[in-house]
Design a protein around this motif. Structure first.
Motif, mmCIF file in Angstrom:
data_model
loop_
_atom_site.group_PDB
_atom_site.id
_atom_site.type_symbol
_atom_site.label_atom_id
_atom_site.label_comp_id
_atom_site.label_asym_id
_atom_site.label_seq_id
_atom_site.Cartn_x
_atom_site.Cartn_y
_atom_site.Cartn_z
ATOM 1 N N UNK A 78 0.956 -1.160 -8.984
ATOM 2 C CA UNK A 78 1.436 0.650 -8.869
ATOM 3 C C UNK A 78 0.476 1.714 -9.552
ATOM 4 N N UNK A 79 0.048 1.333 -10.916
ATOM 5 C CA UNK A 79 -0.602 2.098 -12.105
ATOM 6 C C UNK A 79 -1.532 2.502 -11.755
ATOM 7 N N UNK A 80 -2.318 1.199 -11.015
ATOM 8 C CA UNK A 80 -4.381 1.367 -10.517
ATOM 9 C C UNK A 80 -4.208 2.035 -9.392
ATOM 10 N N UNK A 81 -2.732 1.440 -9.052
ATOM 11 C CA UNK A 81 -3.191 2.271 -7.413
ATOM 12 C C UNK A 81 -3.387 4.224 -7.272
ATOM 13 N N UNK A 82 -1.938 4.341 -8.269
ATOM 14 C CA UNK A 82 -2.572 5.824 -8.307
ATOM 15 C C UNK A 82 -3.326 6.478 -9.586
#
Length: 734
Positions: free
Chosen positions: A470-474
Motif C-alpha cells: 500500500x505504501x508503495x502504491x501511494x
C-alpha cells in the motif's frame, strides 16, 4: 479504464504551424508577499554590466532613452556581458563512451576529481521534433524512415496503435528502429573534462565517460536498480502489467533538472515520462498493460508511447535517479521513497546529526511541492553511506495557507482523505483517484468531494495490498494521493534549491490553468488583480525553527515575474535556480518556445477585440534568459539580466565550480519552432511594449527564423550543447 490520449510533441511530418510545445512550462495580496520594486535601482554593487534585452528595465545601469528600444534585433547566439566568453564543451551527436551525446541537455553537475579537472554529468530531457527529424541524418550520419512512418500513422489516425498491433504491422522494424534512436537520445551522460591554463574547458575522454539511455538494460544488461516500498509492487503479480524484471528497470528518460549531493552523487529527475509510457496505474500500483493500450502514436500532431514499443512498465518511470559519476559501473538507482510524479529537480538539505531531507516539485499545472525526511540521521555529510538513508523515511506534501504559513502532510496509508474543494482552484476542478477502476476522475463540485471523503476515510482505503505494498502504491500514485490528502495544488513548481542558511527557494513557473491537469490554489497563487498569473514567482520557504524535519513552515514570494510597470522584475516563467559561492541566486527562464518574440499589436487587443491574455504577452520578454538576483545587501531581490539564449532555446542546468570562476550551462533545443535557419533569414515584428513608468512604446523587433547555433554558420544544423561561461581574465564570475 478510460485513458484519454494526451496531446504530445510533434515528432514526424511536422510543420511549424502544427507543433505544440510545452514549457519544461504563473501575487497574492496577503501579508506574506514582498512587492517587487519598480523604482530606479543602483548597480554599483554588481560587478558586470547587464546585457540589453528587449524590455526596458530599471536594473540595466544605463540612463533610459526610449529611442534605444524602438528597434531591437534578436541575435542567434548566447549573449553574455562584456569581458566574458563561453566554450562549447559538447553537442548532440558527439561521442560519449560507446554511445553519443543526447538531445536537449538539461541539468548539469560538476564533481571535481582533481585540480582543474572533474566529471560533468548531463541530463538529456526530450526530443524537439522539427530540428531532430530534419537534422538527424546530417548530425548522426545515418538515416531513419521518417517519411514512411509519418504517412503510415497519418492513416492510423490519432487513436494510435498498441504494441500488440505493432507485431503485425509491416513497418514494425522501422518503428522500432526510430523509437530506439529517440530513446537513446534521452537519459543521462557522464563526461570527463579539464580546464586548460588559458581557462578554456576541454574533454579528456576517460574510462568514466558513459551513457544511461532511455533503453539501458534492454540489450546491454545495464539495468537501473530500485529501492524503497515501490519495489514490493514491482515484484508482485497484481491487477496490471508485470514486466518480470522485479526491482530491475530498463532505462531512464525525460530527465529534466536534478541535484548534487555532498557525498559526490548526482540526482536526475524524470519529468514528463507520461509522454513515453502510460502514467495511470491501478489501485494496487501496478501498470496498465502497454501492449494493450493504443498508446503508440507517431504523426503530425505528436509522439506518444515510445516506451510502449519496448514493453516498459509505466510505474517504473517518474522517479529520482541517483548516479555516482566516479563509478564507471554505476548506471543509476531509483529511490522510490522520493515518490513518482513529474519531478523537475531536487533540493537537498544535509546537516550533521539531522535527518536527510530532499525537496522536489511536480512540474504540472496543479503539481505539488514534496519533501522526503529520512528515518535515520546524517553522521558525515560527505559519506556515501548517506545514500542508504533514502531507503527508509516518509514523503510529505506541502499545504500552503494564505497567511504565509504552511504544514507538511504525510503520504502514508493512515493519512485522512481530505481534498481541497474544486472551488479554491483557478479552474474549479481537482483530479482524484478513480476507484475501483484506477486512474483518475475530475471532481468539479463540493458534493462530489464530500461523497469521496465519505467513501474513503484514509489513503489506505484507496490502495490495495499489504502494508508495504500500500505504501508503495501511494508513492507510485503520488500526485493523485496528494490531491486526496489535501496537499496544495500549486503553479508548476520547477527548480528547488536550498541556500546556505537552510531556506528553500522554489521557482513556480506559471499560474495558468489546465483543463486536464488542473490548476493552482487561487488563494495562494494569484496576480496583482487577484486572478491567475502566467509570469511566475520565486518563493522562499523557511522551516519552523529552521529544522530540516519540521512539520510546519512559513513562506513568502521572493521575486515576481512580469513587466516592471506592473510590479514585476522584467522576466517571465522562472525555472532553473542555482546559488553561486557567494550565496547569490541565479535564475533561468522557460518561456514556451512558441511564444518567443511573438508579435503584440498596438493597444494589446486581440483579433476578437478583447484585451490579450497574459500568455499572449509572453513574446514581450523575448528569448529565454539568465538572471542574477542578489539575496542580501542593498540590491537584494533585484533582478539583473546576465544573459540571453540563442534563438528558440531554453537556457538551463546552471552549475558553478567551487572557485566561482566557471558557470556551466545547457543550451536546449535551438531552432525548436522553425528548425534550421535558412540563409540567415529573419522577419520583423511589432510589439506593443511599456516603459518602466507605463508609457507606450511600439518596438520593431528583428527575429531570426530558426537557428544555426552553436556553429553560427550559414545553414548549419542547430544542436543542443553544453557550454562553460567564464571571464576572460579568469577571475570569479561574481
Amino acid at each position: 479504464m478510460n485513458l484519454k490520449r494526451r496531446e504530445f510533441l510533434t515528432f514526424l511530418g511536422a510543420t511549424a504551424g502544427t507543433i505544440t510545445l510545452n514549457s519544461c512550462q504563473k501575487q497574492s495580496s496577503t501579508p506574506a508577499i514582498e512587492k517587487s520594486p519598480i523604482s530606479g535601482t543602483s548597480t554599483k554593487n554588481i560587478n558586470f554590466q547587464p546585457v540589453k534585452g528587449p524590455m526596458p528595465l530599471t536594473t540595466n545601469n544605463q540612463e533610459f532613452n526610449i529611442e534605444n528600444y524602438t528597434n531591437y534585433e534578436v541575435v542567434d547566439d548566447l549573449i553574455i556581458p562584456e569581458g566574458f566568453t563561453y566554450d562549447v564543451i559538447g553537442s548532440w551527436g558527439d561521442k560519449i563512451g560507446d554511445s553519443r551525446f543526447g538531445y536537449n541537455n538539461d541539468y548539469i553537475s560538476y564533481i571535481e576529481t582533481g585540480k582543474n579537472e572533474g566529471l560533468l554529468t548531463i541530463n538529456f530531457e526530450y526530443i524537439s521534433p522539427l530540428p531532430w527529424v530534419t537534422t538527424y541524418q546530417a548530425v548522426i550520419g545515418k538515416s531513419l524512415p521518417f517519411t514512411e512512418l509519418a504517412i503510415a500513422f497519418r492513416q492510423v489516425g490519432e487513436s494510435g496503435i498498441s504494441s500488440e498491433e505493432l507485431l503485425e504491422n509491416s513497418l514494425k522494424q522501422n518503428i522500432i528502429a526510430t523509437a530506439k534512436e529517440a530513446m537513446i537520445d534521452m537519459g543521462i551522460g557522464v563526461i570527463s573534462i579539464r580546464r586548460e591554463p588559458d581557462g578554456k574547458w576541454v574533454r579528456t575522454n576517460s574510462k568514466f565517460d558513459r551513457r544511461i539511455t532511455g533503453i539501458s538494460g534492454l540489450e546491454d544488461g545495464r539495468y537501473l536498480k530500485s529501492t524503497g516500498p515501490a519495489v514490493a509492487v514491482f515484484n508482485k503479480k497484481g491487477k496490471g502489467y508485470n514486466d518480470k524484471l522485479g526491482d530491475r528497470i530498463i532505462g531512464s528518460f525525460a530527465n529534466c533538472a536534478g541535484g548534487t549531493t555532498p557525498w559526490g552523487t548526482v540526482f536526475s529527475a524524470e519529468e514528463n515520462f507520461q509522454n513515453y509510457v502510460v502514467e495511470a496505474v491501478y489501485s494496487d500500483g501496478t501498470s496498465i498493460d502497454p501492449t494493450k493500450e493504443k498508446s503508440l502514436f507517431l504523426g503530425e500532431r505528436g509522439v506518444a508511447g515510445l516506451g510502449s514499443v519496448f514493453g516498459l512498465a509505466g510505474n517504473k518511470y517518474g522517479w529520482m535517479v541517483e548516479l555516482d559519476p566516479a563509478n564507471p559501473d554505476d548506471y543509476g538507482t531509483k529511490h522510490t521513497w522520493l515518490g513518482r510524479y513529474r519531478h523537475e529537480a531536487v533540493g537537498i538539505r544535509v546537516e550533521t546529526d539531522k535527518p536527510l531531507v530532499f525537496y522536489s516539485g511536480c512540474d504540472r499545472r496543479s503539481g505539488h511541492l514534496y519533501k522526503f525526511v529520512s528515518k535515520g540521521k546524517v553522521k558525515d555529510p560527505t559519506d556515501q553511506a548517506n545514500s542508504q538513508l533514502l531507503t527508509e523515511g516518509m514523503l510529505y506534501g506541502a499545504k500552503f495557507n494564505p497567511d504565509g504559513t504552511g504544514s507538511w502532510i504525510s503520504l502514508q496509508p493512515d493519512t485522512p482523505v481530505n481534498p481541497d474543494l474544486p472551488e479554491v482552484h483557478v479552474n474549479n476542478m481537482i483530479n482524484l483517484p478513480q476507484r475501483p477502476d484506477g486512474g483518475s476522475f475530475k471532481a468539479i463540485t463540493a458534493q462530489e468531494v464530500e461523497r469521496f471523503k465519505q467513501k474513503y476515510k484514509t489513503l489506505g482505503d484507496l490502495y490495495e495490498g499489504n502494508a508495504e505494498q500500500k505504501q508503495g502504491a501511494i508513492l507510485i500514485d503520488a500526485h493523485l494521493a496528494a490531491n486526496a490528502a489535501g496537499v496544495t495544488c500549486t503553479a508548476r513548481p520547477e527548480d528547488t534549491q536550498v541556500d546556505k542558511n537552510g531556506n528553500l527557494f522554489i521557482a513556480f513557473t506559471s499560474g495558468s490553468p489546465s483543463k486536464s491537469d488542473g490548476s493552482p490554489d487561487k488563494r495562494i497563487f494569484k496576480g496583482p488583480d487577484g486572478e491567475a498569473y502566467e509570469f511566475g514567482w520565486i518563493m522562499r520557504l523557511t522551516e519552523d525553527d529552521n529544522q530540516p524535519d519540521a512539520m510546519t513552515f512559513s513562506w513568502q514570494m521572493f521575486a515576481t515575474g512580469g513587466e516592471p510597470m506592473e510590479g514585476g522584475l522584467g522576466f517571465s516563467n522562472p525555472d532553473n535556480l542555482e546559488f553561486d559561492p557567494q550565496g547569490n541566486l541565479w535564475m533561468m527562464t522557460d518561456i514556451s518556445t512558441s511564444k518567443h518574440n511573438k508579435a503584440v499589436p498596438e493597444n494589446r487587443m486581440g483579433k476578437d477585440g478583447k484585451p490579450m491574455n497574459q500568455a499572449s504577452l509572453c513574446g514581450l520578454f523575448g528569448n529565454n534568459s539568465i538572471w542574477y538576483i542578489p539575496t542580501s545587501g542593498p540590491n537584494a531581490g533585484e533582478a539583473y539580466l546576465f544573459g540571453i539564449g540563442p534563438t528558440e532555446t531554453e537556457t538551463c542546468g546552471p552549475f558553478f565550480t567551487k572557485d566561482g570562476k566557471t558557470l556551466f550551462l545547457a543550451i536546449q533545443h535551438p531552432g525548436e519552432y522553425n528548425g534550421i535557419r535558412q540563409n540567415m533569414a529573419s522577419e520583423t515584428r511589432q510589439l506593443a511594449m511599456k516603459t518602466t513608468d507605463g508609457s507606450d512604446l511600439v518596438q520593431n523587433r528583428i527575429v531570426p527564423m530558426g537557428s544555426n547555433w552553436p556553429t553560427k554558420q550559414v545553414n548549419d544544423p542547430p544542436k543542443p550543447s553544453v557550454v562553460a561561461i567564464r571571464r576572460l581574465d579568469s577571475t570569479s564570475i561574481t
